[in-house]
Design an enzyme around this catalytic site. Structure first.
Site, PDB file in Angstrom:
ATOM      1  CB  ALA A 201      -0.933   0.002   1.211  1.00 42.02           C
ATOM      2  CB  SER A 203       1.018   8.228  -0.828  1.00 44.59           C
ATOM      3  OG  SER A 203       1.769   8.303  -2.026  1.00 44.59           O
ATOM      4  CG  LEU A 204      -0.096   8.459  -5.530  1.00 42.67           C
ATOM      5  CD1 LEU A 204       0.470   8.703  -6.915  1.00 42.67           C
ATOM      6  CD2 LEU A 204      -0.875   9.669  -5.049  1.00 42.67           C
ATOM      7  N   GLY A 205      -2.153   4.486  -4.045  1.00 44.82           N
ATOM      8  CA  GLY A 205      -2.941   3.300  -4.295  1.00 44.82           C
ATOM      9  C   GLY A 205      -2.371   2.097  -3.583  1.00 44.82           C
ATOM     10  CG  ASP A 347       9.208   8.085  -7.781  1.00 35.35           C
ATOM     11  OD1 ASP A 347      10.023   8.537  -6.964  1.00 35.35           O
ATOM     12  OD2 ASP A 347       8.124   7.566  -7.440  1.00 35.35           O
TER      13      ASP A 347
END
Length: 709
Positions: A201, A203-205, A347
């Site tokens: 898990a 921050s976005l999904g 990233d």
């Protein structure tokens, strides 16, 4: 563990609290559109709100049209939405100010009570919790710096690294409903098995492991958190306003709002999983063929804006395994991304780089990508070249090309400042240049001369900084620029770009004098650009010399080495011409010494340039014989010994003595049979080419001297 799904949706009790009717096909137009949609993690059930969502401050309402308008980044549209919601903006500003203010106040109290060291780990853990509470935007910012052990204290680094993949998951019930709504099919028609809980898990999904029902492949299913775009858009609006305020107060030359816009655009693209899937396909096409690089397959037919299905990859985070070879593979892949193709992963934090169990480097997230235009790529390569060769005047011009300093800046003052910064960086050699240290040392100079960081460059810097941070986590001596430079050297030597050819010409010729030391350096560095997995076993000096000769000849005789080969042939002709003149002078001197009454006769056909060319010829033969000249300094200086007009006999004598002692020609000849047939054919054509060039030079020189007489 995968949970096997039955053929009926009624059996999905581990996931769904109530049975869901089985629709035929999802049609957006056929569904009733509520006037307002509540961006909450739960679906009409607040009891399943996860801790991350509950504390992140984005539980507020948006209309359906407002939510849909946030699909792409548009700051004016975001401003229009929140201009009508001043209370929400004020609440968010107050929340951020109070949260950070409380933490800084506690740090100040620790300092005043001399308890800073004792409370260091406690405050680091509190900071991580604060970032989680403040939501996805702040988590993404923290992730950007969580891979720099050279910049972040260990306690903070350990806590921030938990933000990469240890965020509280949201409800699986909500995830299942999102998958079904997005893909317009019941979950049991899509997958035969699916993990009962998310395997990761962020921050976005969050990600589930599943098996496609009709294909049978094991896949990763990424599901987006509800409401993240609403949350992030508000935080970006606030951060962008603060950036503009800071720029005006500090009178900075860098457009901070443009930097925020670049980051925000990339972040919004990351939240559109359709774009991520297309990025993954493009990344696989460009770099999937690199040895030991794995890029998973994307399943576009099962991908929407909020759901992504891709090939499942098993492995460990690269930062958790001591595999320097894969770090070098990552460096080579990053070089190709940044300087060859211009499409790069912006990233590459540890959560996105895996070492598979069969020893490959896997990239698993393609949401945040960047584009690097060709003229800027070439400018970056030229800057690296000028940095290594300590040409700080040219480096100042490169900074203008890259948009780091305005064209109207004082070039002399900038050159002087850059000289002071970079001399220390290159003093210990190119392999020891630290990207992190370089950025730190540049800080004062950048502020003094009002440097500006172009918006495109922020992601490039981030990509390189994160990659170096991953590597130095288990190898403190690793330098990403030092590891990348061999590929830079190879590209400069082999690229057909007119800009890079001109740059190479400028580097190799200083005031018309051929700098063979720089060619030696470039060739030596380019031959280090290798990614073979097996360690080369130690060999005796003769074997190593033969291998080096073979590599140099193969490089120069290849199609990509044609430009360098032409330069070498040109310098060989100059050297052979100078050798002929030196031999003629030597014979003349010997003859005249045996003739009575003319012992004082002195006649020289050699110029200073000829003597330089003769020395260069010796260096070229040393290079081709597999022996690097230890003296890599300039060929000519102000106090150059070539100005002595009485050294002609010594020059020729030294050349022939050295030629006999090192036997340059024999090693070269012995390697020729091992070269490919096309390379051998080129070698057979060289004598005729050299002869033609030599005759042309001799004729031109003779005509020039006759005219000058």
């Amino acid at each position: 563990m995968l949970l096997r799904l039955p053929s009926s949706l009624l059996s999905l009790s581990p996931f769904l609290s109530t049975p869901t009717p089985k629709p035929s096909r999802f049609s957006p137009s056929s569904l009733p559109r509520p006037r307002r949609s509540l961006f909450r993690c739960a679906v009409q059930n607040d009891s399943v709100i996860d801790a991350f969502t509950e504390k992140s401050g984005y539980l507020f309402e948006l209309t359906a049209s407002e939510a849909n308008s946030l699909a792409d980044y548009d700051i004016s549209r975001i401003g229009d939405i929140y201009r009508r919601k001043p209370l929400i903006v004020f609440r968010r500003l107050l929340q951020v100010a109070v949260t950070f203010g409380k933490w800084f106040a506690l740090r100040y109290i620790d300092y005043q009570t001399e308890r800073s060291e004792q409370m260091f780990e406690v405050r680091a853990a509190e900071l991580r919790q604060i970032l989680v509470e403040l939501g996805p935007a702040y988590v993404k910012i923290a992730q950007a710096i969580s891979s720099r052990p050279d910049l972040i204290p260990p306690s903070y680094l350990e806590e921030l690294s938990l933000l990469q993949d240890q965020i509280s998951p949201f409800s699986t019930e909500v995830a299942i409903k999102t998958i079904e709504n997005e893909l317009a099919l019941p979950i049991d028609e899509l997958f035969s098995e699916i993990s009962p809980e998310p395997v990761a898990a962020a921050s976005l999904g969050q990600v589930y492991q599943a098996k496609l029902r009709y294909r049978g492949q094991v896949v990763a299913v990424k599901v987006q958190r509800p409401g993240v775009q609403a949350a992030i858009s508000l935080d970006i609006l606030i951060l962008r306003s603060l950036a503009g305020l800071l720029r005006r107060i500090r009178k900075l030359n860098t457009d901070l709002q443009a930097v925020v816009d670049e980051w925000a655009s990339s972040l919004f693209r990351e939240m559109d999983y359709r774009k991520e899937a297309k990025n993954g396909i493009k990344f696989r096409q460009l770099y999937g063929g690199i040895p030991d690089v794995l890029v998973p397959e994307m399943y576009l037919e099962h991908t929407t804006r909020r759901v992504l299905v891709m090939e499942w990859v098993e492995g460990q985070k690269l930062s958790e395994v001591n595999d320097l070879y894969l770090v070098e593979v990552g460096t080579y892949c990053s070089f190709n991304q940044l300087l060859e193709c211009g499409f790069y992963h912006a990233d590459p934090h540890p959560g996105n780089l895996l070492r598979t169990y069969d020893g490959k480097l896997a990239y698993i997230d393609f949401g945040m990508m960047g584009e690097f235009k060709e003229e800027l790529r070439n400018g970056f390569i030229e800057a690296s070249l000028h940095l290594v060769n300590r040409d700080f005047r040219a480096l100042a011009k490169d900074f203008v090309t890259l948009g780091l300093i305005p064209p109207t800046s004082d070039k002399e003052a900038v050159t002087e400042a850059l000289t002071g910064v970079f001399q220390n960086a290159v003093a210990k050699g190119v392999s020891n240049i630290s990207f992190g240290d370089l950025l730190g040392d540049l800080g004062i100079t950048m502020y003094k001369f009002k440097f500006r960081i172009p918006s495109y460059f922020s992601l490039v810097i981030r990509s390189l900084a994160v990659l170096e941070g991953v590597a130095i986590g288990f190898n403190p001596d690793y330098k990403v620029l030092g590891s990348t430079y061999p590929w830079v050297a190879r590209k400069v030597l082999t690229d057909n770009s007119p800009q890079l050819k001109s740059s190479l010409q400028a580097v190799l010729y200083e005031e018309g004098v051929f700098r063979i030391d720089r060619l030696e350096s470039l060739l030596a560095e380019s031959l280090r650009a290798r990614t073979e997995k097996s360690v080369v076993r130690k060999q005796d000096d003769d074997a190593n010399s033969r291998e080096l000769i073979k590599q140099i000849l193969s490089f120069m005789l290849a199609e990509k080495g044609a430009f360098v080969k032409d330069i070498l042939l040109q310098e060989f002709v100059k050297g052979l011409d100078a050798l002929g003149l030196a031999t003629l002078d030597s014979l003349t001197t010997v003859a005249t010494t045996n003739i009575p009454f003319i012992t004082t006769f002195s006649f020289s056909t050699m110029t200073n340039e000829d003597k330089i060319n003769l020395r260069t010829l010796r260096r070229l033969l040393l290079l081709l014989s597999g022996q690097r000249n230890e003296n890599s300094k300039a060929v000519i200086r102000k106090d150059s010994p070539y100005k002595n007009q009485q050294m002609n006999l010594a020059e020729a004598s030294l050349f022939f003595n050295q030629l006999g002692s090192i036997q340059e020609v024999l090693p070269i000849l012995s390697v020729i049979p091992e070269l490919p047939p096309e390379s051998q054919q080129q070698i057979l054509n060289l004598p005729a080419d050299l002869t033609g060039r030599l005759i042309s030079r001799a004729v031109a020189r003779t005509i020039r001297r006759i005219i000058s007489w």
